[in-house]
Design a protein around this motif. Structure first.
Motif, mmCIF file in Angstrom:
data_model
loop_
_atom_site.group_PDB
_atom_site.id
_atom_site.type_symbol
_atom_site.label_atom_id
_atom_site.label_comp_id
_atom_site.label_asym_id
_atom_site.label_seq_id
_atom_site.Cartn_x
_atom_site.Cartn_y
_atom_site.Cartn_z
ATOM 1 N N PHE A 1 -8.197 -3.546 -3.158
ATOM 2 C CA PHE A 1 -8.843 -2.349 -2.475
ATOM 3 C C PHE A 1 -8.068 -0.861 -3.171
ATOM 4 C CE2 PHE A 1 -8.089 0.601 1.092
ATOM 5 C CZ PHE A 1 -8.990 0.429 1.852
ATOM 6 N N GLU A 2 -6.912 -1.141 -3.507
ATOM 7 C CA GLU A 2 -6.315 0.138 -3.896
ATOM 8 C C GLU A 2 -7.169 0.656 -5.347
ATOM 9 O OE1 GLU A 2 -3.985 3.240 -5.083
ATOM 10 O OE2 GLU A 2 -4.169 2.236 -3.362
ATOM 11 N N LEU B 1 -9.094 5.341 5.660
ATOM 12 C CA LEU B 1 -8.821 4.158 4.668
ATOM 13 C C LEU B 1 -7.921 3.261 5.289
ATOM 14 C CD1 LEU B 1 -7.791 6.440 1.345
ATOM 15 C CD2 LEU B 1 -9.761 4.676 1.780
ATOM 16 N N ASP C 1 -4.626 9.951 6.011
ATOM 17 C CA ASP C 1 -5.074 8.598 5.340
ATOM 18 C C ASP C 1 -6.692 8.692 5.668
ATOM 19 O OD1 ASP C 1 -2.505 7.603 5.132
ATOM 20 O OD2 ASP C 1 -2.234 7.277 7.300
ATOM 21 N N ARG D 1 0.772 -1.194 -0.071
ATOM 22 C CA ARG D 1 0.053 0.022 -0.007
ATOM 23 C C ARG D 1 0.974 1.254 -0.019
ATOM 24 N NH1 ARG D 1 -3.817 1.540 4.005
ATOM 25 N NH2 ARG D 1 -4.775 2.714 2.437
ATOM 26 N N GLU E 1 -10.192 0.204 -6.044
ATOM 27 C CA GLU E 1 -11.664 0.447 -5.548
ATOM 28 C C GLU E 1 -11.739 1.609 -4.428
ATOM 29 O OE1 GLU E 1 -14.411 -0.542 -7.151
ATOM 30 O OE2 GLU E 1 -13.174 -1.759 -8.593
ATOM 31 N N ARG E 2 -10.831 2.174 -4.028
ATOM 32 C CA ARG E 2 -10.662 2.919 -3.049
ATOM 33 C C ARG E 2 -11.314 4.215 -3.543
ATOM 34 N NH1 ARG E 2 -4.683 5.047 -1.905
ATOM 35 N NH2 ARG E 2 -5.869 6.440 -0.687
ATOM 36 N N PHE F 1 -8.813 -0.869 5.757
ATOM 37 C CA PHE F 1 -7.941 -1.822 4.847
ATOM 38 C C PHE F 1 -7.603 -2.656 6.140
ATOM 39 C CE2 PHE F 1 -3.480 -3.407 3.998
ATOM 40 C CZ PHE F 1 -3.910 -3.976 2.743
#
Length: 214
Positions: free
Chosen positions: A144-145, A192, A156, A86, A147-148, A196
């Motif tokens: 996740f990245e 975020l 953050d 990430r 669809e963030r 996560f």
């Protein structure tokens, strides 16, 4: 007069990464990279075979930064690997999509996979279970990245503006569940990192449970 810095493969790749950071991965062409380095595009072919090779080399460059500790508890090692990935995506917002789309047999990508498989198999997972675990972990981390949320980020956490816009767009009495969620995030920053870590914890706990059942 300051002498011109010698052109080499490392300098070409670093400049390509900088160009992608500044203008997006689609801007990385041999001509644009030549302009950035102050050379003719033809000079770059002494260091990369072409754009496809350049993109594959960019993947190799960035995945070499992913940390996989080998001397700690397996769950913590995988947590660190996910966090390191990430961090990479935060530095290079184009990296997740590019890694997904390029060749998987480069030495750095194979080394990364080998180290993660080693962590899992030393913990007691079979080779097939370890391979499945990597698929699950990578799907979550990369997904996740991709669809963030897209609003402006403050540290953050994600701002509330998009949630307020979604809430305003929902007709009265329609979509009650989406309304409840939008109301919550219209009033509270979306963290975020916490989101996560929540999902990652579920995955790691599930893997641990499957290992204990065996």
């Amino acid at each position: 007069m300051r002498p011109r810095e010698t052109l080499n493969r490392e300098r070409v790749l670093c400049a390509a990464a900088e160009l992608a950071d500044e203008r997006g991965i689609d801007s990385v062409t041999m001509r644009a990279l030549g302009r950035k380095l102050g050379v003719e595009a033809a000079a770059l072919y002494n260091h990369v075979a072409g754009k496809d090779d350049l993109l594959d080399c960019l993947v190799e460059l960035v995945v070499s930064d992913i940390d996989v500790p080998m001397d700690i508890d397996w769950k913590e090692a995988l947590r660190r690997q996910a966090s390191s990935t990430r961090e990479l995506f935060a530095r290079h917002t184009w990296a997740a999509a590019l890694i997904d789309s390029r060749d998987r047999t480069g030495p750095n990508r194979l080394s990364l996979a080998d180290r993660v498989l080693g962590v899992l198999m030393r913990a007691g997972f079979s080779p097939a279970e370890a391979a499945n675990a990597i698929l699950i972990l990578n799907s979550y981390t990369y997904g996740f990245e991709r669809e963030r949320p897209t609003p402006s980020i403050q540290g953050d956490a994600v701002g509330t503006e998009e949630a307020q816009e979604i809430l305003a767009a929902i007709p009265d009495g329609m979509y009650p569940n989406a309304t409840r969620v939008a109301m919550e995030y219209a009033a509270t920053l979306f963290d975020l990192d916490a989101a996560f870590d929540y999902g990652l914890g579920l995955i790691l706990d599930g893997l641990e449970g499957s290992l204990e059942r065996r």
